[in-house]
Design a protein around this motif. Structure first.
Motif, PDB file in Angstrom:
ATOM      1  N   LYS A   1       0.794  -1.319  -0.056  1.00  0.00           N
ATOM      2  CA  LYS A   1       0.229  -0.104  -0.037  1.00  0.00           C
ATOM      3  C   LYS A   1       0.814   1.364   0.191  1.00  0.00           C
ATOM      4  N   GLU A   2       2.155   1.279  -0.891  1.00  0.00           N
ATOM      5  CA  GLU A   2       2.753   2.455  -0.697  1.00  0.00           C
ATOM      6  C   GLU A   2       2.027   3.337  -1.973  1.00  0.00           C
ATOM      7  N   ARG A   3       2.499   4.535  -1.669  1.00  0.00           N
ATOM      8  CA  ARG A   3       2.167   5.525  -2.711  1.00  0.00           C
ATOM      9  C   ARG A   3       3.452   6.119  -3.614  1.00  0.00           C
ATOM     10  N   ILE A   4       3.045   5.823  -4.654  1.00  0.00           N
ATOM     11  CA  ILE A   4       4.157   5.934  -5.814  1.00  0.00           C
ATOM     12  C   ILE A   4       4.071   7.334  -6.443  1.00  0.00           C
ATOM     13  N   THR A   5       5.284   7.944  -6.643  1.00  0.00           N
ATOM     14  CA  THR A   5       5.540   9.289  -7.242  1.00  0.00           C
ATOM     15  C   THR A   5       5.268   9.013  -8.638  1.00  0.00           C
ATOM     16  N   ARG A   6       4.809  10.265  -9.144  1.00  0.00           N
ATOM     17  CA  ARG A   6       4.619  10.314 -10.701  1.00  0.00           C
ATOM     18  C   ARG A   6       6.082  10.064 -11.459  1.00  0.00           C
ATOM     19  N   GLU A   7       7.105  10.527 -10.958  1.00  0.00           N
ATOM     20  CA  GLU A   7       8.393  10.469 -11.304  1.00  0.00           C
ATOM     21  C   GLU A   7       8.967   8.950 -11.566  1.00  0.00           C
ATOM     22  N   ARG A   8       8.606   8.406 -10.508  1.00  0.00           N
ATOM     23  CA  ARG A   8       8.723   7.101 -10.289  1.00  0.00           C
ATOM     24  C   ARG A   8       7.977   6.069 -11.549  1.00  0.00           C
ATOM     25  N   TRP A   9       6.756   6.455 -11.568  1.00  0.00           N
ATOM     26  CA  TRP A   9       5.951   5.775 -12.485  1.00  0.00           C
ATOM     27  C   TRP A   9       6.758   6.102 -14.036  1.00  0.00           C
ATOM     28  N   VAL A  10       7.051   7.165 -14.263  1.00  0.00           N
ATOM     29  CA  VAL A  10       7.791   7.452 -15.423  1.00  0.00           C
ATOM     30  C   VAL A  10       9.050   6.601 -15.728  1.00  0.00           C
ATOM     31  N   GLY A  11       9.756   6.433 -14.270  1.00  0.00           N
ATOM     32  CA  GLY A  11      11.007   5.659 -14.727  1.00  0.00           C
ATOM     33  C   GLY A  11      10.714   4.157 -14.991  1.00  0.00           C
ATOM     34  N   VAL A  12       9.722   3.561 -14.277  1.00  0.00           N
ATOM     35  CA  VAL A  12       9.213   2.404 -14.540  1.00  0.00           C
ATOM     36  C   VAL A  12       8.692   2.226 -16.004  1.00  0.00           C
ATOM     37  N   LEU A  13       8.126   3.365 -16.517  1.00  0.00           N
ATOM     38  CA  LEU A  13       7.646   3.142 -17.917  1.00  0.00           C
ATOM     39  C   LEU A  13       9.128   3.093 -18.889  1.00  0.00           C
ATOM     40  N   VAL A  14       9.859   4.029 -18.505  1.00  0.00           N
ATOM     41  CA  VAL A  14      10.950   4.155 -19.366  1.00  0.00           C
ATOM     42  C   VAL A  14      11.789   2.670 -19.390  1.00  0.00           C
ATOM     43  N   VAL A  15      11.893   2.167 -18.238  1.00  0.00           N
ATOM     44  CA  VAL A  15      12.492   0.561 -18.185  1.00  0.00           C
ATOM     45  C   VAL A  15      11.697  -0.297 -18.941  1.00  0.00           C
TER      46      VAL A  15
ATOM     47  N   VAL B   1      18.151   2.823 -22.773  1.00  0.00           N
ATOM     48  CA  VAL B   1      16.850   3.380 -22.227  1.00  0.00           C
ATOM     49  C   VAL B   1      16.360   2.555 -20.904  1.00  0.00           C
ATOM     50  N   ILE B   2      17.175   1.447 -20.745  1.00  0.00           N
ATOM     51  CA  ILE B   2      16.839   0.710 -19.283  1.00  0.00           C
ATOM     52  C   ILE B   2      17.859   1.524 -18.367  1.00  0.00           C
ATOM     53  N   CYS B   3      18.904   1.912 -18.723  1.00  0.00           N
ATOM     54  CA  CYS B   3      19.771   2.577 -17.915  1.00  0.00           C
ATOM     55  C   CYS B   3      19.276   3.917 -17.398  1.00  0.00           C
ATOM     56  N   VAL B   4      18.603   4.632 -18.417  1.00  0.00           N
ATOM     57  CA  VAL B   4      17.766   5.920 -18.248  1.00  0.00           C
ATOM     58  C   VAL B   4      16.665   5.758 -17.254  1.00  0.00           C
ATOM     59  N   GLY B   5      15.835   4.667 -17.524  1.00  0.00           N
ATOM     60  CA  GLY B   5      14.508   4.506 -16.526  1.00  0.00           C
ATOM     61  C   GLY B   5      15.134   3.939 -15.040  1.00  0.00           C
ATOM     62  N   VAL B   6      16.428   3.201 -15.168  1.00  0.00           N
ATOM     63  CA  VAL B   6      16.709   2.829 -13.727  1.00  0.00           C
ATOM     64  C   VAL B   6      17.061   4.124 -12.925  1.00  0.00           C
ATOM     65  N   LEU B   7      17.751   4.965 -13.795  1.00  0.00           N
ATOM     66  CA  LEU B   7      18.449   6.273 -13.213  1.00  0.00           C
ATOM     67  C   LEU B   7      17.173   7.209 -12.632  1.00  0.00           C
ATOM     68  N   ILE B   8      16.195   7.304 -13.349  1.00  0.00           N
ATOM     69  CA  ILE B   8      14.767   7.784 -13.140  1.00  0.00           C
ATOM     70  C   ILE B   8      14.206   7.241 -11.587  1.00  0.00           C
ATOM     71  N   VAL B   9      14.016   6.062 -11.638  1.00  0.00           N
ATOM     72  CA  VAL B   9      13.548   5.399 -10.615  1.00  0.00           C
ATOM     73  C   VAL B   9      14.232   5.771  -9.487  1.00  0.00           C
ATOM     74  N   GLY B  10      15.577   5.410  -9.612  1.00  0.00           N
ATOM     75  CA  GLY B  10      16.598   5.524  -8.372  1.00  0.00           C
ATOM     76  C   GLY B  10      16.643   7.081  -8.064  1.00  0.00           C
ATOM     77  N   ARG B  11      16.260   8.094  -8.691  1.00  0.00           N
ATOM     78  CA  ARG B  11      16.360   9.574  -8.288  1.00  0.00           C
ATOM     79  C   ARG B  11      15.158   9.865  -7.541  1.00  0.00           C
ATOM     80  N   THR B  12      13.954   8.848  -7.429  1.00  0.00           N
ATOM     81  CA  THR B  12      12.843   9.096  -6.845  1.00  0.00           C
ATOM     82  C   THR B  12      12.921   8.850  -5.199  1.00  0.00           C
ATOM     83  N   HIS B  13      12.275   9.268  -4.668  1.00  0.00           N
ATOM     84  CA  HIS B  13      12.172   9.240  -3.189  1.00  0.00           C
ATOM     85  C   HIS B  13      12.254   7.695  -2.795  1.00  0.00           C
ATOM     86  N   PRO B  14      13.434   7.177  -2.098  1.00  0.00           N
ATOM     87  CA  PRO B  14      13.081   5.654  -1.594  1.00  0.00           C
ATOM     88  C   PRO B  14      12.089   5.344  -0.707  1.00  0.00           C
TER      89      PRO B  14
END
Lengths: 124, 231
Positions: A98-112, B209-222
């Motif tokens: 039940k964690e709240r995920i930021t939009r930035e993180r969703w963007v990162g996941v989408l890029v991955v 693209v994966i590297c960029v994606g992981v970089l974005i995920v990692g830069r978000t609040h843990p």
């Protein structure tokens, strides 16, 4: 086909294992003492938690699935596609923790996911 | 008696000379707050400088108390209100610490892909896993367990794990995690060099693209849960 099944196992079993271990660790409680005896006591407590066993079993399954996939596919294909665990971990965190995920993180996941799709398409 | 709470953090503990237990936590007047920290710990009224936090009933160890302080007083989440408050990263406090961090990140970025590459080499020599019958499965498992490359791969992954845990004891997760995204590129380089794999331009693009994606995920609040503790 078998690659898809193995990738599914690596991602789902791996992430599921981590979630189970996390749950088990939360049950056991915080480690405050790092003395050998205290650590042994901690391990003794950990092995009594069912979630821990389930987590270790799932992680083992994920590891052997990884080995199986490495036996049939190139390393430069297998390792990048396992980056999907970022997506699985995020979805698991939303559904089970039940964690709240930021939009930035969703963007990162989408890029991955886009990157994994490209690597998948580069399969021989 | 003032004593640094955690090396490199902007906190000082006021200890009770009698019991040795902390009674107050102060923000250092020369607080050096890492750039990324405010995303994790939005420090209240940081601009007021030295700030005493109310005493607490600390019945547990000081380590627990510090964690409690981090959880309770340094509120998580929330965008940085003042991005111009680019306070020097605590790693810049010490040139040695900076170098050490780079060294460990280098080890992380090398050991994880090296481990996977060795596992790949080992598995190529073992051949496809046979799980059709218990005897065939056992035979495959024995071949895996007797493969030197597999054990080297496992050792390399263990080295990665140890390096990762160690670096997290002084560096921030949000600093280390994005840096480790480069390991996806390193694995492609190692598989090309050591295993002679053909990495097509399309695959390189995907890996990038994966590297960029992981970089974005990692830069978000843990920490992704909403604040659940209140002062």
């Amino acid at each position: 086909m078998s690659e898809s099944v193995l990738l599914f196992l690596i991602i789902v079993a791996g992430t599921g294992g981590e979630l189970c271990v996390t749950r088990a660790m939360k049950t056991i409680g915080e480690v405050k003492d790092f003395q050998p005896v205290a650590l042994l006591r901690f391990i003794a407590r950990a092995i009594r938690v069912g979630w821990m066993w389930l987590g270790v079993a799932l992680m083992t399954l994920a590891f052997f699935s990884l080995l199986a996939m490495l036996s049939i596919e190139n390393v430069s294909f297998v390792v990048p596609v396992t980056a999907l665990h970022y997506a699985a971990g995020t979805i698991g965190a939303v559904l089970f923790l039940k964690e709240r995920i930021t939009r930035e993180r969703w963007v990162g996941v989408l890029v991955v996911c886009i990157g994994v799709t490209i690597v998948w398409l580069s399969r021989r | 008696m003032l004593r640094p709470a955690i090396f490199g953090t902007p906190f000082l503990l006021h200890l009770n000379p009698g019991t040795g237990l902390p009674t107050h936590v102060f923000l250092r007047p020369t607080a050096v707050v890492p750039d990324r920290v405010p995303k994790i710990w939005t420090i209240r009224r940081l601009s007021k400088g030295l700030r005493a936090l109310p005493p607490h009933n600390y019945s547990r160890s000081s380590l627990t108390m510090i964690q409690k302080v981090l959880l309770v007083y340094l509120l998580p989440e929330g965008r940085r209100k003042h991005p111009q408050r680019q306070i020097i990263d605590r790693m810049k406090e010490s040139h040695g610490l900076h170098l050490k961090t780079y060294l460990f990140i280098f080890l992380i970025v090398i050991f994880a892909p090296l481990g996977n590459t060795l596992l790949g080499k080992g598995m190529k020599s073992v051949g496809q896993l046979k799980v059709f019958s218990p005897a065939a499965l056992l035979e495959t498992l024995i071949r895996i367990a007797t493969s030197g490359y597999i054990w080297l791969g496992i050792a390399s992954l263990l080295a990665f794990f140890v390096a990762y845990m160690l670096v997290l004891t002084w560096a921030d997760y949000s600093y280390v995690q994005p840096a480790s995204s480069f390991s996806y590129a390193v694995v492609a380089i190692l598989s090309y060099w050591l295993l002679g794999e053909v990495v097509t331009p399309l695959r390189w693009l995907g890996i990038l693209v994966i590297c960029v994606g992981v970089l974005i995920v990692g830069r978000t609040h843990p920490r992704t849960t909403q604040e659940s503790t209140h002062v």
